[in-house]
Design an enzyme around this catalytic site. Structure first.
Site, PDB file in Angstrom:
ATOM      1  N   THR A 179      -6.916  -1.000   0.215  1.00  0.00           N
ATOM      2  CA  THR A 179      -6.004  -2.147   0.150  1.00  0.00           C
ATOM      3  C   THR A 179      -6.179  -2.745  -1.234  1.00  0.00           C
ATOM      4  O   THR A 179      -7.249  -3.233  -1.582  1.00  0.00           O
ATOM      5  CB  THR A 179      -6.326  -3.180   1.241  1.00  0.00           C
ATOM      6  OG1 THR A 179      -6.140  -2.550   2.517  1.00  0.00           O
ATOM      7  CG2 THR A 179      -5.410  -4.381   1.146  1.00  0.00           C
ATOM      8  N   LYS A 194       0.907  -3.886   3.571  1.00  0.00           N
ATOM      9  CA  LYS A 194      -0.447  -4.230   4.005  1.00  0.00           C
ATOM     10  C   LYS A 194      -0.721  -5.725   3.812  1.00  0.00           C
ATOM     11  O   LYS A 194      -1.419  -6.345   4.606  1.00  0.00           O
ATOM     12  CB  LYS A 194      -1.473  -3.389   3.235  1.00  0.00           C
ATOM     13  CG  LYS A 194      -2.937  -3.637   3.637  1.00  0.00           C
ATOM     14  CD  LYS A 194      -3.245  -3.239   5.075  1.00  0.00           C
ATOM     15  CE  LYS A 194      -4.627  -3.675   5.528  1.00  0.00           C
ATOM     16  NZ  LYS A 194      -5.721  -2.836   5.037  1.00  0.00           N
ATOM     17  N   LYS A 241     -10.997 -10.470  -0.217  1.00  0.00           N
ATOM     18  CA  LYS A 241     -10.319  -9.788  -1.333  1.00  0.00           C
ATOM     19  C   LYS A 241      -8.837  -9.583  -1.011  1.00  0.00           C
ATOM     20  O   LYS A 241      -7.961  -9.883  -1.828  1.00  0.00           O
ATOM     21  CB  LYS A 241     -11.021  -8.451  -1.593  1.00  0.00           C
ATOM     22  CG  LYS A 241     -10.344  -7.530  -2.603  1.00  0.00           C
ATOM     23  CD  LYS A 241      -9.479  -6.434  -1.966  1.00  0.00           C
ATOM     24  CE  LYS A 241     -10.245  -5.471  -1.106  1.00  0.00           C
ATOM     25  NZ  LYS A 241      -9.385  -4.380  -0.581  1.00  0.00           N
TER      26      LYS A 241
END
Length: 288
Positions: free
Chosen positions: A98, A173, A241
C-alpha cells in the site's frame, strides 16, 4: 504459466503467506528480503534465495513486491541496483505494497521506457485473507498486463478488479483504508458499550455481525479485541502510514475527511503508547 519464475520481495505478515500460496500453486519462487531470517521458513519449503534486489530482478519473469513504506518501494524499484535497472525486457512488475498513487504512476512511466509491464496491486484481507488466498486485490495499470497476470492474482486472492490506469489500485486501497479508519472506532465503541451495559460482548457480536453493522473489522477483529489478542494481522504502524497517504491524497483533491483525521489521531496516540507493532485491533486499549 507455472514454468514462470516469480521473484518475491518482502515476507512480512501477509507476504509470507502470499509467497507460500504461489509455491503451492507450482510457481518457481525466489526471494529477497532485508533480513534473511524472515524468509527462512519459505527457503526451507523450497524457495530460492537471492542476495540482492538486482540479482532477483535479473532472473525473474514476474517480480512481486510487498514491503512496508513508500520509501522502501522507492528504494527497491529505483537506482542502479533497483528492479527497473536490472529486470529483463518483458518482465512483469507487481507492487502489492500500500503506497502512494503518484509513486505507482512514476514506476509505470519508467517501466514503459524499459519495456517492462508495471501494475500497482495493493491488497486487503489481512493475515487471514493472505493465508487463505482470499485477498481483495485492487489493480491499476495496463489491461493486457492485468489479464496476463490474472492466473498469478487468482492464487493470492478472489476479489480481483482492474480499477483503471497506473495509480488506480492505490487510490482504491485508500478508499478501503478510509472506510476501515472510522469503522474501527465504531467497533471499539460498540464492544465497550456492550460491556458497560452488562452484556456478553461475544453474544452481542453474534447478533450484530450479520446485520447492517456487519464488516470484516467487526466479525474478524472484534473477537480478537474481546479476547485481548493484539497480535498483528495488520500493524498499527502500517495503518498509520496508509491513513497519512490517504489524508495527503484527500487534501490534494480538496476533500474533507473528518473520520479519517479522528482515526489517525487515535492510532497515533496508540502508537505513542507503545503499540505500533500491535495489530490494528489494539485500538480498543484506548477505550478500555
Amino acid at each position: 504459466m507455472t514454468s514462470t519464475t516469480i521473484g518475491f520481495v518482502g515476507t512480512g505478515v501477509m507476504g509470507k503467506s502470499m509467497a507460500r500460496n504461489l509455491m503451492k500453486a507450482g510457481y518457481s519462487l525466489q526471494l529477497y528480503t532485508r533480513t534473511k531470517e524472515k524468509a527462512q521458513e519459505l527457503l526451507n519449503e523450497g524457495a530460492a534465495w537471492k542476495n540482492s534486489v538486482a540479482e532477483l530482478a535479473e532472473t525473474s519473469d514476474v517480480i512481486i513486491t510487498i514491503v512496508g513504506y513508500p520509501k522502501d518501494v522507492e528504494e527497491i524499484y529505483f537506482g542502479e541496483n533497483g528492479i527497473l535497472e536490472n529486470a529483463r525486457e518483458g518482465t512483469y512488475l507487481i507492487d502489492m505494497t500500500t503506497s502512494k498513487p503518484q509513486l505507482a504512476q512514476k514506476i509505470d512511466e519508467q517501466a514503459k521506457k524499459k519495456r517492462l509491464y508495471a501494475l500497482d496491486a495493493p491488497v486487503s484481507g489481512g493475515d487471514i485473507g493472505a493465508r487463505d488466498g482470499k485477498l481483495a486485490i485492487m489493480i491499476g495499470g495496463n489491461e493486457s498486463a492485468y489479464e496476463e497476470m490474472l492466473p498469478v492474482f487468482n492464487v493470492m486472492g478472489e476479489n480481483i478488479i482492474l480499477q483503471g490506469p497506473a495509480g488506480a489500485g492505490q487510490h482504491t486501497k485508500m478508499s478501503n483504508q478510509i472506510t476501515i479508519a472510522s469503522n474501527m472506532i465504531g467497533v471499539c465503541e460498540a464492544i465497550m458499550y456492550a460491556k458497560k451495559a452488562g452484556l456478553n460482548p461475544e453474544r452481542v457480536l453474534d447478533s450484530i455481525t450479520t446485520g447492517a453493522a456487519g464488516s470484516f473489522s467487526l466479525s474478524k477483529l472484534g473477537p480478537r479485541m474481546i479476547q485481548g489478542d493484539f497480535e498483528p494481522g495488520f500493524y498499527v504502524k502500517h495503518f498509520i502510514k496508509d491513513m497519512k497517504i490517504a489524508l495527503e491524497s484527500a487534501k490534494d483533491m480538496n476533500l474533507m475527511t473528518p473520520g479519517l483525521e479522528l482515526s489517525l489521531s487515535l492510532y497515533t496516540e496508540l502508537a505513542e503508547k507503545g503499540d505500533e507493532d500491535s495489530g490494528t485491533q489494539a485500538l480498543i486499549k484506548l477505550f478500555s
